[in-house]
Enzyme design. Sequence first.
Site, mmCIF file in Angstrom:
data_model
loop_
_atom_site.group_PDB
_atom_site.id
_atom_site.type_symbol
_atom_site.label_atom_id
_atom_site.label_comp_id
_atom_site.label_asym_id
_atom_site.label_seq_id
_atom_site.Cartn_x
_atom_site.Cartn_y
_atom_site.Cartn_z
ATOM 1 N N GLN A 126 7.317 2.543 -5.999
ATOM 2 C CA GLN A 126 8.350 3.339 -5.310
ATOM 3 C C GLN A 126 9.623 3.365 -6.141
ATOM 4 O OE1 GLN A 126 7.397 4.923 -2.540
ATOM 5 N NE2 GLN A 126 5.456 3.821 -2.636
ATOM 6 N N TYR A 135 0.808 -1.237 0.000
ATOM 7 C CA TYR A 135 0.000 0.000 0.000
ATOM 8 C C TYR A 135 0.838 1.282 0.000
ATOM 9 C CZ TYR A 135 -0.273 -0.363 5.271
ATOM 10 O OH TYR A 135 -0.040 -0.458 6.601
ATOM 11 N N GLU A 136 0.159 2.388 -0.198
ATOM 12 C CA GLU A 136 0.832 3.680 -0.446
ATOM 13 C C GLU A 136 1.738 3.604 -1.662
ATOM 14 O OE1 GLU A 136 -0.051 6.345 0.867
ATOM 15 O OE2 GLU A 136 -1.223 5.505 2.517
ATOM 16 N N GLY A 137 1.323 2.848 -2.667
ATOM 17 C CA GLY A 137 2.156 2.618 -3.851
ATOM 18 C C GLY A 137 2.980 1.380 -3.639
#
Lengths: 595, 595
Positions: free
Chosen positions: B447, B440-442
């Site tokens: 990243q 999550y969060e990319g």
Amino acid sequence: MAVYQAPLRDMRFTYRELLGSDKVTELPGCEEATPDLVDAVLEEAGKVCESVLFPLNRSGDEEGCTFENGVVRTPKGFKEAYETFREGGWVGMACDPDYGGQGLPNCVNTLVEEMICSANMSFGMYPGLSHGAYKAIKRFGTDEQKQTYLPKLTDGIWSGTMCLTEPHCGTDLGLIRTKAEPGAAEGEWKITGTKIFISAGEHDLTENIIHLVLARLPDAPPGIKGISLFVVPKFMPKEDGSVGARNGVACGSIEHKMGIKASATCVMNFDEATGWLVGEPHKGMRAMFTMMNAARLGVGVQGLGIMEASYQGAVDYARERTQGRALTGAKAPEQKADPIIVHPDVRRMLLTMKAYTEGGRMLAAWISQELDYAEKCQDPKRRQEAEDFVALMTPIVKGVLTDLGSEVANLGVQVYGGHGYIREWGMEQYVRDARIAQIYEGTNGIQALDLVGRKLGAHTGRYLRRFFHPLSEYIDRIMDDDELEDFALPLAKQFVRLQQATGYIAQKGLSNPNEAGAAATDYMRLFGLVAMGYLWVRAVEVAKQNLDGDEADFYKAKITTAKFYFERLLPQTGALFAAIMSGSRTMMEMDEAAF
Amino acid sequence: MAVYQAPLRDMRFTYRELLGSDKVTELPGCEEATPDLVDAVLEEAGKVCESVLFPLNRSGDEEGCTFENGVVRTPKGFKEAYETFREGGWVGMACDPDYGGQGLPNCVNTLVEEMICSANMSFGMYPGLSHGAYKAIKRFGTDEQKQTYLPKLTDGIWSGTMCLTEPHCGTDLGLIRTKAEPGAAEGEWKITGTKIFISAGEHDLTENIIHLVLARLPDAPPGIKGISLFVVPKFMPKEDGSVGARNGVACGSIEHKMGIKASATCVMNFDEATGWLVGEPHKGMRAMFTMMNAARLGVGVQGLGIMEASYQGAVDYARERTQGRALTGAKAPEQKADPIIVHPDVRRMLLTMKAYTEGGRMLAAWISQELDYAEKCQDPKRRQEAEDFVALMTPIVKGVLTDLGSEVANLGVQVYGGHGYIREWGMEQYVRDARIAQIYEGTNGIQALDLVGRKLGAHTGRYLRRFFHPLSEYIDRIMDDDELEDFALPLAKQFVRLQQATGYIAQKGLSNPNEAGAAATDYMRLFGLVAMGYLWVRAVEVAKQNLDGDEADFYKAKITTAKFYFERLLPQTGALFAAIMSGSRTMMEMDEAAF
């Protein structure tokens, strides 16, 4: 969503084209394993796995096994599936026809086991454990024991277990406390003690459960040399083959585990349970190792099975899921986004999965074929060579393929992104199921110690030569082959690294066993990667001969995957080599209190 | 059994001795973060995490969240724990004192967040998400929005969410369909659409939930440039600060996940819900990135928190569990077996865990300190440098620390052997909880693309120089330092590799973006490993100055761990470098149908 289709085409490639396993028909007892029969068996097994076992994989995980008043219930549908499986003759597929088995060679059995583990690893534990019990009784049991138990285990109407671990001892079985005292009748023993982590220790799939139990006789010497093997049935077998009175063994509870939730992992309490010695007194470890070697190969194949299933699920999703655009411009301009398989990083993950899976299959199939020669070859020299080779490679198959099983399953989750983390999609289950295979039948650290501690030095390196000599000859042969120039030199270099690391461990380990212990895990992986590299080059050789035919795409993909393996995965050997050569000093100098 | 004690000694080492973070008192707003206060905060936070949050970690995992008739219930004890946490002022620890926060610097907050994630990662999601909402409103909201929401979010009596993902889009937010239409009053919008994977979207811990929602205005251009950010409260805020009518947003279901089961992951249905624009129309992605950058650092810290907890559990078990004998002879002859910490392979696992954990802490703390300078430094040059550095390193902290989080948690299970696989021991939960942080969060692949695609080339490499120049100067300085001779040359070599790989990507990526994409993941890890290597050498420098004092053992262990990192872990860079330099051709040439 997780999907599964038996990879029959690739299995045929490995079995027939790469390893020429059809030649096992030359072995006594394997005459019937003709190409037609093998194809038919694989196809039929594929159908059972796809249509009977796979549909129960998610539901089995969600429901798990339940325990109530000493009774263990498997998840909904398992009983019926087991009946179908049993009636199809799959339980005794590799068992001796004398006891009702199909007598199929190990090299076929391994491929079928892979399918079972792909489709439903938990389910596979039930017949899988029976097979261990079958092997131990077949090799060490009395004629009466064989007649009593083997036909039932082969048929699958009874199942088996291996009862080794106790609360205070797993790896170190010398600490076993379960005891055997003289029983009511001649040859009978009363077994008392607690065993834990007993897979299929109790369940509702079979009419009887046959426990193979390690325990100490009254006059047992302490430690590992005082352990004997006993057969302890849940219900006493009657002369007519039916079951009689309940024996003094009962399930105390089942474990709540990370995965393989549909496989019952039991605490088994033996309370003066009647048992009979299998094999000689105090020689139980020898018998157990027989079971364990077969089981270790089987556990490696579990890793392989999970890899294949996870790979298939990941490819399916990567083709369907649209998100973003290819970095070089839209590939599917008619859609709002491209399928994610266009992205290099997704391809990196998929090719890693593919290269390990197919490489793992080649490795497992190769060892299985040699196991057939080890068990059945009439030529003593060839048989000994095969035995040596299998002894050497078994810890590698177990350790490396199960480590890769977890790595591949984790990549499968990553390809799915957020959906990979959600249970209903089925990908995270592979991670949880795969994880145990790195632990049981001897943790992978123990496999690595077995490799460096027992196998490397055995008979002054004789086992090792069974791998090193053929590989060395192979490299000599391909060095001048222009077709293989991308592969020959890198393989040769990695092989030199493996030889150097081997020399280092052999030499340093003599004066300081911690040196071997410190190197073991990295060495095992190095060995496995080089062995797979060798097989990938052989696969390229086969593929290059078939690039003009109807299946050119299949063979082209083999070559691309091999290149990927050599470019992206095999270079790990450098890091492993550096780690091995750094020795044990740093890790041993750390004060225990300072951790 | 899992255990947790806040690693205060090592935190002080990192914060004070290594990074000299006490100097943040020179920043406006950080004047109060004196050594005494920081120590008191860390100690107090440790107590809350050990005694309030950690005891709910296992039970929260077993019970999970429940969903019934639109209502989400957190596991037993979470409500009370949240109240304790909230009353202690921990929710608003890093928030602005103008809104009731404690105004503590990021470099302190990160250490506290690490403790929370070690003790109970699921619990940490609730205040964690509030913090994202707080940051977005604080930076982009109107004065009225700030006054309405920030004091409540700071206090913790209300919580926040980030609503980005929809069923058909996660990474590719340009595909968002949720729409905003003019509402009843001026400035009001009616939001309609479905959002998935919304952490803390619905729960019973707070009186109100403030959703930050990405949606499209009627005149929105297609794609990523047509997305706006809205604030949508669950209950309408009233003038007096109490909550009014229910808004048109409801939880449709919660996900059944691999881990973080006590964190409610919700499907949120917006049905003409009243919302207000936050920031400018169509500039929602910019605001979202503000939230995401902070969140990405926070997710990296989740990986770190899991590492610490898993390491502590593993060390505890390795000291207690007796099994087998040391390879060089019994270490505890009075017992029947030695503790397994005597075995080199167990030490290899523990030291790997330790080196990554402490290295990860140094890395996360360093970036956090620079974040304080980026946010608060009055010197524009220094502030810009810090901003650049944080932009560069944020994807690395997120991607590398979460990958290591999973690796370390898996080692923790392996140290426990079979017990590691059993839920009640608590080690396998770390594996399951850690896994989401890679996604999550990319996802970590995203990243890596952010690093190679956006950060490397930004301002002709300006970001990169914020790391390369100081590292280069540092290496020049230590090259002649005899005390550091085991480290200086290897670090210099790895740095050359990193520079070469950077050059390769910068050059090749220009003409073919797939080259950058193919290298991204391996490059990110290479970068992270070199950055940690640098910090480990600095740690050695500090340690060498303290070998004569009372805590010589602590500092000696630092040096041993650094040696282990250099001998056994940093050599991975070779394999990563080889993989990067092999380019994209092989992975891109594979036909989609051939996977």
